[in-house]
Write an enzyme that holds these catalytic residues in place. Structure first.
Site, PDB file in Angstrom:
ATOM      1  N   ASP A  31       0.858  -1.176   0.000  1.00 45.80           N
ATOM      2  CA  ASP A  31       0.000   0.000   0.000  1.00 45.80           C
ATOM      3  C   ASP A  31       0.900   1.234   0.000  1.00 45.80           C
ATOM      4  O   ASP A  31       2.070   1.156   0.385  1.00 45.80           O
ATOM      5  CB  ASP A  31      -0.897  -0.027   1.241  1.00 45.80           C
ATOM      6  N   THR A  47      -0.043   4.788   1.233  1.00 46.48           N
ATOM      7  CA  THR A  47      -0.168   5.636   2.415  1.00 46.48           C
ATOM      8  C   THR A  47       0.064   4.840   3.688  1.00 46.48           C
ATOM      9  O   THR A  47      -0.601   3.837   3.945  1.00 46.48           O
ATOM     10  CB  THR A  47      -1.565   6.289   2.454  1.00 46.48           C
ATOM     11  N   ASP A  62      -1.588  -1.166   6.219  1.00 46.65           N
ATOM     12  CA  ASP A  62      -1.765  -0.724   7.600  1.00 46.65           C
ATOM     13  C   ASP A  62      -3.173  -0.253   7.925  1.00 46.65           C
ATOM     14  O   ASP A  62      -3.445   0.158   9.052  1.00 46.65           O
ATOM     15  CB  ASP A  62      -0.781   0.417   7.919  1.00 46.65           C
TER      16      ASP A  62
END
Length: 794
Positions: free
Chosen positions: A483, A485, A682
């Site tokens: 991912d 961000t 996350d």
């Protein structure tokens, strides 16, 4: 209501009943559940994707909390602290070789016969009843075995010096009296476990030990009590029947010694958890409402309490800094030795070590909710999980003991038929030696010991392993989906530039924008306010503030109407953006988000907001590429921002503007190409992809849902942790393979030697005592080799 971790929301007839996927924690509508359902224990569970259903079906108890339960691992109360046993709490005992075996009291495993271990780890010096019992039996056995060995060996010396003082008949009775306490009392646990193996039909190492020592002792008793009833073929050259009391006693003593050494070594495998538990402070300094301060026990701290942390003290619980600034040594959870600077608003983690500055913090997570407590729980659970490579040892063990018994019986028959005189004596020695040397304890310990030590080593380096399967699979990963961000970037937007109509920096525009945004909770608003505060700009009051979702905000600042928003909102109002269009396009190419500022209806400036790359991202991507891992950037962000990050890091394959529900589809597409896929993320939106991957890797700085869906968690949220995790995986697998090789090699070499295949050429026949020493040494060797992982360089 909930049952076993699957939450069911009951509503009125005809209403939507959302359920929770027990694997990834996502809410699922049964009517549209893409993963389907699975029946377990009379209840239906629904899943967000097929991978979650497959994982649940493989081990329902694991996902429903049959692993180390919070109740068994934590003391009661709001501030339970790290997972330690509470007073009066029922302690469960588990087998290191067969973790599915759970008992409420210590004793032998009903499957393999090994000693059970407590699932709960405490800092207190734990009594190990099994170790104490084995040590006591060993000491007593040695006290009888040493004179027995001297007596037996003395009669074998030239001239038979022992016979000058003791007749052969008296010597036999002395050997009987010395050997019987050793075999019957010292070896009683082995005979108990042998009988259990017969009763349950699960033959194990103690089956072989019990049969071997029992036969040697019973035969020797017969040689003393009824020597005339024994055939001539069992008599030695002096006409006396052979006795093997010393072999039976020495075998028992050596096996007891091996058990003691093994139990002590196994205790050391919990050292990682004990070290983590020892990090927690015992007290915290709480600031009371009247301004006074008092030291209180850690379990008395509640969320919301204000705590003072003085220089050199440990941070008591997880929280946020309210006052002061300092640097904190977080190496105990991240493995990184460089202290981290903390200031107002910074998050701090319980049990980390404060530097030279003092600060006041607010407690956010206490007791079993702290990061340390969750780490200990994960480590304890992972240490009891089984790796797929264990199936090899399991399949071998299923037929190994019966095969060994068959080999021993065959050796006895062959020696009895064609062996030299005394044939039956040689046959007995060969059969007993085969039974003793072939004990499969080393084979059974090979994988569990490496997993236990490897998982503990990973925890010390900031790599939390949820289960052994993830640790093993990680070594085979060839594709890593990341991912953007929070994984590659900081996940905390910051203002990159403020460009006025003249193309220059415009601090006044930043001040007006920050004044307008100080009442907003939008992430971009926080970035703008922080940028203004960082420049020391004095913000003004805003009046008439209004917000339009997805468009922008408006308010009056110092009598001027200020608008801040995206290009679409300004174009709707008829504002001409031509003057800053070129600058805006350049910022977008860099992957930045652009907002425009207008004052009293006229364009004033543009502000670009960027999410900076993590300092470690470039190094981590370079190291992963060097290891042959292809990276795929998967993000819901716009294409320009994704391309900018990809260019900066050298990631060629980019999937941008992907909705959360499609992320799992992208992962399954990569798997369909034959790739072994790991996903690092996350956020809650990453949970389906984490669950769909072969290995999910959660950043510890992210959400609990992401961590729950992942097989690996990186405490620091640093991508370099993936490199460390892969090194840990390879080191652990290499250690397991070494253990399995030596266990197989030992048995492949030892069994033929014990059976006497070299006797026709070299006259070599392995003594049962030597076989017992070799068997015990093999188990200790496996455990010692596993302990080397504690020093693995990651």
């Amino acid at each position: 209501m909930s049952e076993g971790g699957a939450k069911i929301t009951l509503g009125r007839p005809g209403s939507v009943r959302l359920q929770t996927d027990p694997v990834c924690g996502m809410k699922v509508d049964p009517a549209t559940a893409r993963g389907g359902s699975h029946e377990h224990a009379g209840r239906t569970y629904w899943f967000c994707n097929p991978r979650c259903r497959e994982r649940f079906a493989a081990s329902p108890e694991h996902w429903l909390g049959a692993g180390p339960s919070p109740g068994a691992m934590t003391a009661p109360g709001p501030a339970a602290g790290p997972p330690v046993a509470a007073a009066g709490e029922r302690v469960e005992y588990v087998c290191p070789m067969d973790p599915q075996v759970l008992e409420t009291k210590p004793g032998p495993c009903r499957i393999c016969g090994m000693s059970l271990e407590p699932r709960t780890v405490t800092l207190a010096e734990e009594r190990n009843p099994e170790l104490e019992d084995m040590t006591r039996r060993l000491r007593v056995s040695l006290a009888f075995t040493v004179p027995l060995l001297a007596l037996a060996m003395g009669s074998m010396l030239p001239g038979h010096p022992v016979h000058r003082f003791v007749s052969p008949a008296v010597q036999g009775w002395l050997e009987l009296l010395l050997a019987t306490p050793v075999v019957v009392w010292g070896g009683w646990p082995f005979f108990e476990r042998m009988w259990t193996s017969f009763r349950t039909g699960r033959l194990n190492m103690f089956t072989l030990i019990g049969i071997g020592t029992g036969i040697a002792w019973l035969y020797s008793v017969s040689a003393v009590l009824v020597p005339g009833a024994l055939p001539v073929s069992l008599r030695a050259h002096d006409g006396e029947p052979g006795r093997y009391f010393e072999s039976a006693a020495v075998i028992v003593a050596l096996v007891l010694m091996g058990q003691v050494l093994e139990l002590r070594a196994r205790q050391r495998t919990s050292g990682a958890i004990k070290a983590l538990l020892g990090l927690a402070p015992k007290t915290a300094r709480r600031l009371e409402g009247d301004g006074s301060e008092a030291d209180v026990p850690l379990e008395a701290v509640l969320p919301g309490d204000r705590l003072r942390v003085r220089p050199g003290e440990k941070v008591p619980v997880d929280g946020v800094v309210l006052e002061g600034a300092t640097s904190i040594d977080e190496s105990m959870i991240t493995g990184e030795p460089v202290p981290v600077e903390k200031e107002r608003g910074s998050r701090v983690t319980g049990s980390t070590l404060n530097g030279t500055g003092g600060f006041v913090m607010r407690a956010l997570k206490v007791g079993s909710e702290t990061l340390l407590a969750r780490i200990v729980l994960l480590v304890a659970e992972a240490q009891r999980s089984r790796a797929p490579i264990q199936r090899l040892a399991d399949s071998v063990a299923a037929w190994f003991v019966p095969a060994v018994v068959a080999v021993a019986a065959s050796a006895f028959v062959v020696w009895a038929l064609v062996g030299p005189q005394p044939r039956f004596a040689y046959a007995l020695v060969a059969a007993v030696s085969v039974l003793i040397i072939a004990c499969p304890c080393a084979l059974g310990l090979a994988t569990p010991m490496s997993i236990m030590v490897g998982v503990g080593r990973g925890a010390a380096a900031g790599v939390l392993v949820r289960n052994a399967e993830a640790l093993e699979t990680l070594a085979r990963v060839d594709t890593l989906v990341v991912d953007k961000t929070g994984t590659l970037t900081e996940g905390r937007p910051s203002v990159a530039s403020v460009v006025g109509l003249d193309g220059q920096d415009d601090p006044e525009a930043l001040r007006l924008a920050a004044s307008l945004e100080q009442g907003s909770e939008h992430p971009l608003a926080g970035a703008i306010v922080r940028a203004a505060e960082g420049r020391g700009l004095v913000l003004a009051r805003v009046e008439g503030f209004s917000s339009s979702t997805g468009r922008g905000v408006r308010g009056t600042v110092e009598g001027r109407v200020v608008d801040l928003g995206n290009p679409a909102s300004f174009e709707e109002r008829g504002l001409d953006l031509t003057a800053l269009a070129g600058a805006a396009e350049g910022e977008r190419r860099e992957g930045r988000t652009v907002v425009f500022l207008a004052v009293d209806g006229r364009l004033r400036a543009l502000l670009s907001v960027a999410d900076p790359l993590k300092e470690s991202a470039r190094e981590a991507v370079r190291d992963l590429h060097a290891e042959g891992v292809e990276l795929v950037l998967l993000t819901g962000d716009n294409r320009a921002a994704a391309d900018a990050v990809g260019r900066a890091l050298g990631i060629a394959r980019i999937e941008a503007e992907v909705l959360p529900e499609r992320k799992a589809e992208v992962v399954r597409g990569l798997q369909a190409e034959g790739r072994v896929v790991a996903v690092a993320g996350d956020g809650t939106n990453d949970a389906p992809a984490l669950a769909a991957a072969h290995v999910g890797i959660a950043m510890g700085t992210g959400t609990d849902v992401a961590m729950h869906s992942a097989g690996i968690t990186l405490v620091k949220g640093d991508l370099r942790g993936i490199v460390r995790a892969r090194r840990l995986s390879r080191a652990t697998l290499a250690n397991i393979r070494q253990n399995l090789f030596w266990a197989f090699f030992y048995n492949a070499l030892g069994i033929p030697l014990a059976a006497g295949v070299l006797y026709p050429w070299l006259g070599l026949l392995l003594s049962p005592m030597v076989a017992a020493a070799a068997m015990s040494l093999s188990s200790v060797t496996v455990v010692t080799n596993a302990l080397r992982l504690r020093r693995a360089r990651l």
